[in-house]
Design a protein around this motif. Structure first.
Motif: not given
Lengths: 222, 1065
Positions: B694-705, B719-731
């Motif tokens: 779980l630690l490994i997978i979470l680490t990899r997942l967050v590293s995409t941000i 990936t930390f852009t305005i579009d992504n930050n407020y996109s419906p998926y993230i919400m």
């Protein structure tokens, strides 16, 4: 399961493998105990050196700016099989089996099946590469080729352990040294030297090959 | 009753005897209850005393580190020696006495007006973006159509750092602001140095200056502006896109555009500073529809101005800097440096354009090869155009276009070179025998004036980068000593000895600080001349603060050194140090720390630190996974042994501490401290493997941000852009997290069966409600940002934006204040459970549920509080990352607990890695432009002292705060009460905290060393210096939180509370 086998075969120190970063650890701590308490007889023969891997690595790196993993894979599989049949297998025998396996007995069906298992072995390797920060979607072809290459480096070991000539714990050492090779070689990726060999799969390929060559050679001496 | 008697009684109690009936002495009349009470009180007193001593002790090391950072910064962050001379009419070189060319000037600064915003861009080009290209066309059209040479448009290159304050200083003084000035952006103060505005003010003709716009001007030039008519606006509120601009536009309408027919304008100089474009960039980035609206508005405004000015007015339109692809600025990338300069006059032939029009003013490829001038060139240019004295410190060169003919050009250049030469001679920059001085003189005599200016500029750039090596050396030495102390005192010496040593350290430190302060003040402050000219510490002469800091540091160093060397020999300590690394996990931790600190040895590694830290954390996960799967029998792995070793040793050493031992012995019988000691059981191996994966997978997942550094170039996609930050998926994901996060935390509490008592209330109640409200807040914010002109009027006069502030303040108030007060009440996570006795069905057995993790579960509730307060101040993607951090934290705690590595340094190091990884995945980088200024405006629409600063602090150092708090959990997690006595527990927490401090100190020390080593490196201000600033801030903040929150507040309180429950029986 691995643990059980290790215990049955005797001295638990034998399975001590340090997934450590320094090469010195491998020879000083992992493999030395092997010499003292042999449960697997490895004939110390200079012929155990995987010359074909050295040649392949040479081929891979000296081709001009074209690091062709695909070509290397096609060459690797048959060469590994040949190496297993003619060299590597003959120098291993299991001391626990009182019945000595005769020198040239080769389980032909097994050796044909093993390359197929390698495809499955490549899946966790590829996953590991991605988990360590490899690209997920872009360059996925390279990732697949890389993991197939790396898994096939293990081919002789997998064959031997399926053939019950060695325990899986010995095989683990080889896997760990390939892993370490890749781990260490990834140092060059972030450097800004703008060399073609710094591009994503190349350092890992070279590191993996070097790791496996070292592990095959070191078995000779320790 | 003295201690001995008490102890005797205690012994008797242990043996089940009543002391009242024992022995002949009938003095013992106390009931057992009273004895236990007394015992408890005594123990409590002892603990309180030790606690205070520990806090003071760790605090003094933190102070030492603070002083070392202060000294290093003093030496490294450059300061410029400002000359107060002012160019005046009395200057004999003055040739300018005739009437100026123009009657009025209108200067308009459009903040962050990047050059490619104002030139036509090929719509077929790959990088064409309709949001910010081809919207402002009036400048280029005017320039192109004015065949009579009435205007000139140039690329305007700013000098880094590109913060507005620095640029304004550069634009008006014509010199190079140094890095230290950058820190004072929030605290503008009047420029005393000679500058353009001052010259305008001193000149009789121009002295009526009207100003409108950014209030930084008001701070910098207050005495020179016409106070009656100037209208400054608040500048740092980056979420307010329109107030300043509308103010400027209406002001210009009032005084310029609508009045152009009537000739009643009193002003001579009108200055406007618009912030809209800059604020849109900060808030949304350039690629946003708001940018288009803003640019079209400015275009229209410029058209109006151009049409309305009269024949004798000079119009100057310029940007102070550009913006990068994220819309921020402050660094020195090309996009940040390239700005615009436009000058226009209705009078014909005001300017002379280059003969070679096509090559000089080539707009192809985003104006890549367009003619460029330096920003400092504006000062001499405007001075000459307006017949002013060139400000004394100016280093610029007049631009060629302003001269109407070659004679005038020559005259201009002569005037400028005279000013430069006067500056050089007066400032004594170079000694007369300096090689560069000779070169300059030679150029001057040969009349190679432009070369002279270029050379002088180079010399100044070089000289204002002169470091104070003594301060640097002092800083590095102090930090190194603090590192050695931390290693010795928190890792090498057994904690039980430290308990005794602390009582010696603290009084000695206090005494020595006083004595040394007296001595040093005598030497350097009262009798400053007593130190000779060549004394290495002569810089302390007459400096109150530095003298006192220096003597305090020496006091702390000696105060620790004397008792330490009294008890241990250096040889023993060195041997112990190598012995310390005999353990496998300690070696792993050492390798991680050393590799991380070596990253600063290369700019490429520093650039890619975000990925590399993630790589290390994954490696840690893999190592633990390997361990769980294969269980290599590694004797040194078993930290348990070292634990037992300490326990055994404790018995030998602390015979005086019998009280504790006896009690501990008693409790050990009750509860086996290590019910499943290594080798691990099958279940715990499976569980452990699950945690590692779980630690490994979470680490990899967050590293995409990631918000990419500019230097990472094409290899990184932000990936930390305005579009992504407020996109419906993230919400949507945020919405799911409302349910997922409390359940997952609940799961971890259930693992140690401590989901009892206050835990359901906290996790299911507080946390869930909080996440729901947080989601609502950010959902509204996202609508506000993604949907144009979105607003709902809820009640009369109260729109939804106002309501949002109420919401955010409620959230912050709850998590920062209310929840912590709740924690102070002492929410226990235990419950009395009744179960059937296996032997006798009729008898119910009572047991305390959650007993094993009584410390950890309660402490984790505090971590949840802090976690909540940090979540509010992070953008949606960063929130997801922090949610993952909570899980990563729990997995690491479980893994460390399964391996019994509670006292090993690998625990703090793993948490440290987690902290750095999360710093990068919450949308930060170790650069100044990556600070998320807009997060300062969550609680208040304008800058208000604590609110804005709290927001920025929690946003930037959120992961550091969480980790420095939860480092105590390494000890507390699954720590049953009554096994370790409170003193030992506290000592172990200090040891873990020390581990984290060691990690941060090593990083800081390494950044000190490498930034000094690379001080002449091309990238020093861009890469190494920000990293060193970040390392210093991380170290100080970690130490601050560790000392005051973790050790002083939380641990002390928790241990006392649990103590009261379980010792007072």
């Amino acid at each position: 399961m691995a643990k059980k086998k290790g215990n049955k075969n005797g001295n638990p120190q034998n399975v001590k493998v340090l997934p450590d970063t320094s090469k010195r650890n491998i020879n000083s701590q992992n493999l030395k105990p092997n010499k003292e308490t042999n449960n697997t007889n490895i004939k110390k023969s200079i012929l155990n050196t995987p010359f074909h891997l050295i040649i392949l690595l040479f081929l891979y790196t000296t081709q001009r700016h074209k690091f062709d993993e695909e070509l290397l894979l096609y060459l690797l599989i048959p060469l590994q099989i040949i190496y297993t049949i003619f060299q590597f297998s003959s120098n291993f025998s299991n001391s626990n089996n009182s019945k000595k396996i005769s020198k040239r007995t080769i389980n032909l069906t097994l050796i044909l099946v093993v390359p197929i298992t390698m495809v499955f072995a490549a899946i966790p390797i590829g996953l590991l590469v991605i988990l360590f920060g490899g690209p997920i979607l872009e360059n996925y072809k390279k990732t697949i080729l890389l993991s197939l290459n790396l898994s096939n480096l293990l081919l002789p070991i997998i064959y031997l352990s399926f053939n019950k000539q060695i325990s899986i714990d010995i095989g683990k050492q080889y896997a760990v040294s390939i892993f370490l090779g890749c781990w260490l070689s990834s140092i060059v990726i972030p450097l800004d030297w703008d060399r073609p060999w710094q591009m994503y799969p190349v350092p890992l390929m070279v590191g993996g090959y070097l790791g496996s060559i070292l592990s095959y050679v070191l078995t000779d001496f320790f | 009753m003295d201690e001995k008697q008490l102890r005797q009684q205690e012994m008797l109690l242990q043996n089940g005897l009543n002391p009242n009936f024992d022995g002949n002495d009938s003095n013992f009349t106390d009931s057992p209850r009273n004895i236990a009470d007394n015992l408890y009180k005594q123990r409590n007193r002892k603990f309180k005393k030790l606690h205070i001593l520990y806090v003071f002790f760790i605090f003094s090391i933190a102070i030492l580190q603070f002083i070392s950072i202060a000294f290093f910064s003093r030496g490294f962050l450059l300061t410029r020696n400002v000359l107060d001379n002012i160019s005046t009419d009395n200057n004999p070189n003055s040739i300018l006495n005739d009437k100026p060319q123009f009657d009025k000037t209108v200067i308009l600064i459009v903040d962050a007006l990047r050059f490619n915003f104002v030139i036509p861009v090929d719509v077929d080009s790959m990088d064409y973006n309709p949001n910010y290209h081809n919207n402002i066309d009036v400048l280029y059209d005017t320039f192109k159509n004015s065949q009579d040479s009435s205007s000139v448009l140039l690329k305007f290159i700013a000098d880094p750092p590109t913060t507005t304050m620095q640029r304004l200083k550069g634009l008006t003084t014509g010199t190079l602001p140094t890095f230290i000035d950058a820190g004072s952006n929030f605290d503008g103060s009047v420029i005393l140095e000679d500058n353009l505005i001052k010259q305008l003010y001193l000149n009789k003709f121009w002295n009526d200056i009207y100003f409108v716009g950014d209030d930084t001007w008001d701070a910098l030039f207050k005495p020179y502006l016409n106070q009656q008519f100037s209208r400054p606006f608040d500048s740092l509120n980056v979420w307010d896109l329109d107030t300043v601009d509308n103010g400027v536009i209406s002001y210009f309408h009032e005084y310029l555009i609508d009045q152009s027919s009537k000739d009643q304008m009193t002003y001579k100089t009108l200055i406007g500073h618009m912030l809209g474009v800059d604020h849109v960039g900060h808030k949304y980035g350039p690629n946003h529809f708001t940018m288009k609206e803003k640019q079209l508005q400015i275009n229209q405004f410029l058209k109006e101005i151009i049409n309305s000015i009269d024949d004798n007015t000079l119009l100057v339109v310029m940007g102070d800097h550009g913006m990068d692809h994220t819309g921020n600025h402050g660094g020195d990338s090309v996009d940040e440096l390239e700005s615009t300069l436009f000058m226009y006059a209705k009078k014909k032939n005001s300017f002379t354009l280059d003969k070679d029009y096509e090559t000089s003013y080539n707009i192809s490829n985003f104006g890549e090869s367009y003619k460029q001038v330096n920003q400092i060139d504006l000062v001499p240019t405007l001075s000459l155009l307006l017949d002013l004295q060139i400000p004394f410190n100016s280093l610029g060169w007049p631009i060629d276009e302003i001269a109407q003919n070659s004679q005038q050009l020559e005259m201009f250049q002569n005037i400028t070179v005279q000013q430069l030469h006067t500056f050089k001679e007066t400032s004594n920059l170079l000694t007369s025998d300096d090689e560069r001085n000779l070169l300059l003189d030679e150029l001057f005599e040969k009349n190679l004036y432009h070369d002279y200016q270029i050379q002088l500029l180079e010399v100044c750039k070089d000289l204002w980068a002169r470091f104070d090596y003594i301060s640097i050396a002092i800083g590095i030495t102090f930090l190194f000593i603090s590192l050695v102390y931390l290693i010795i005192l928190t890792q090498l010496i057994p904690s039980i000895v430290i308990n005794k040593l602390v009582t010696e350290f603290v009084p000695l430190i206090i005494c020595l600080i006083f004595i040394l302060n007296l001595i040093f003040f005598g030497t350097f402050y009262v009798f400053p001349t007593s130190a000779s000219q060549h004394h290495p510490l002569r810089f302390l002469n007459g400096h109150f603060i530095w003298t006192s800091l220096f003597s305090t540091a020496i006091g702390i160093i000696l105060g620790i050194m004397i008792p330490l060397l009294d008890h241990y020999s250096i040889k023993w300590l060195i041997c112990r140090f190598f012995e310390f690394f005999g353990d496998y996990w300690t070696r792993v931790a050492g390798i991680f720390v050393i590799l991380h600190s070596l990253l600063f040895a290369s700019n490429s590694f520093t650039i890619w630190e975000d990925k590399i830290v993630g790589f290390f954390l994954t490696s840690f996960g893999c190592l633990t996974l390997y361990e769980f799967v294969f269980v290599p029998k590694r004797q040194s792995t078993v930290a348990l042994l070292s634990g037992l070793y300490v326990e055994n040793k404790k018995k030998v050493i602390t015979n005086t501490d019998e009280l504790d031992d006896v009690a501990a012995e008693l409790n050990k019988k009750m509860e086996d401290p290590y019910p499943d000691s290594l080798p691990l059981s099958k279940e715990s191996r499976i569980l452990g493997s699950y945690h590692s994966i779980l630690l490994i997978i979470l680490t990899r997942l967050v590293s995409t941000i990631t918000i990419c550094r500019e230097e990472q170039g094409d290899f990184c996609k932000p990936t930390f852009t305005i579009d992504n930050n407020y996109s419906p998926y993230i919400m949507g994901l945020l919405f799911i997290m409302i349910f997922l996060i409390p359940s997952l935390v609940k799961g971890y509490f259930r693992l140690s069966s401590s989901y009892q008592g206050a835990a359901p209330f906290w996790i299911n109640g507080f946390l869930r409600c909080f996440l729901l409200m947080n989601f609502i807040y950010w959902f509204i914010t996202s609508l506000e940002i993604t949907v144009p002109s979105w607003s709902v009027n809820l009640f009369k006069g109260m729109d939804i934006k106002t309501m949002n502030f109420t919401l955010s303040r409620t959230l912050a108030g709850f998590s920062l204040v209310a929840a912590n007060i709740g924690w102070l009440m002492g929410p226990l996570c235990i419950e009395l459970g009744l179960s059937n006795n296996s032997e006798n069905v009729n008898v119910k057995q009572a047991s305390v549920l959650g007993y094993k993790n009584i410390y950890g579960s309660q402490f984790f509730l505090l971590v949840i509080n802090v976690f909540m307060s940090i979540v509010v101040f992070n953008k949606p993607l960063a929130q997801l990352s922090i949610f993952a951090m909570l899980l990563q934290l729990l997995t690491i705690l479980e893994i460390i607990d399964l391996f019994r590595l509670k006292q090993n340094i690998i625990g703090p190091v793993a948490l440290g890695l987690l902290c750095y990884q999360q710093y990068f995945t919450t949308g930060h980088q170790a650069t100044i432009p990556s600070i998320q200024w807009d997060m300062g405006f969550i609680l208040s629409p304008s800058i208000t002292f604590p609110l804005t600063h709290i927001g920025l602090f929690l946003n930037t150092f959120g992961p550091h705060i969480i980790v420095s708090l939860s480092v105590a959990l390494l000890t507390f997690w699954r720590q049953p009460p009554s096994i370790l006595n409170p003193q030992t527990l506290l000592a172990r927490i200090v040891s873990s905290c020390g581990g984290l401090a060691i990690y941060n100190t090593v990083l800081c020390l390494s950044s000190f060393i490498f930034v000094t080593h690379f001080r002449r490196h091309l990238m020093v201000w861009k890469i190494f210096c920000p990293r060193y600033l970040f390392a210093s801030a991380s170290l100080l903040i970690t130490q601050f939180i560790v000392v005051f929150v973790t050790i002083a507040f939380a641990s002390g309180r928790l241990i006392r509370q649990i103590n009261e429950l379980f010792w007072r029986q």
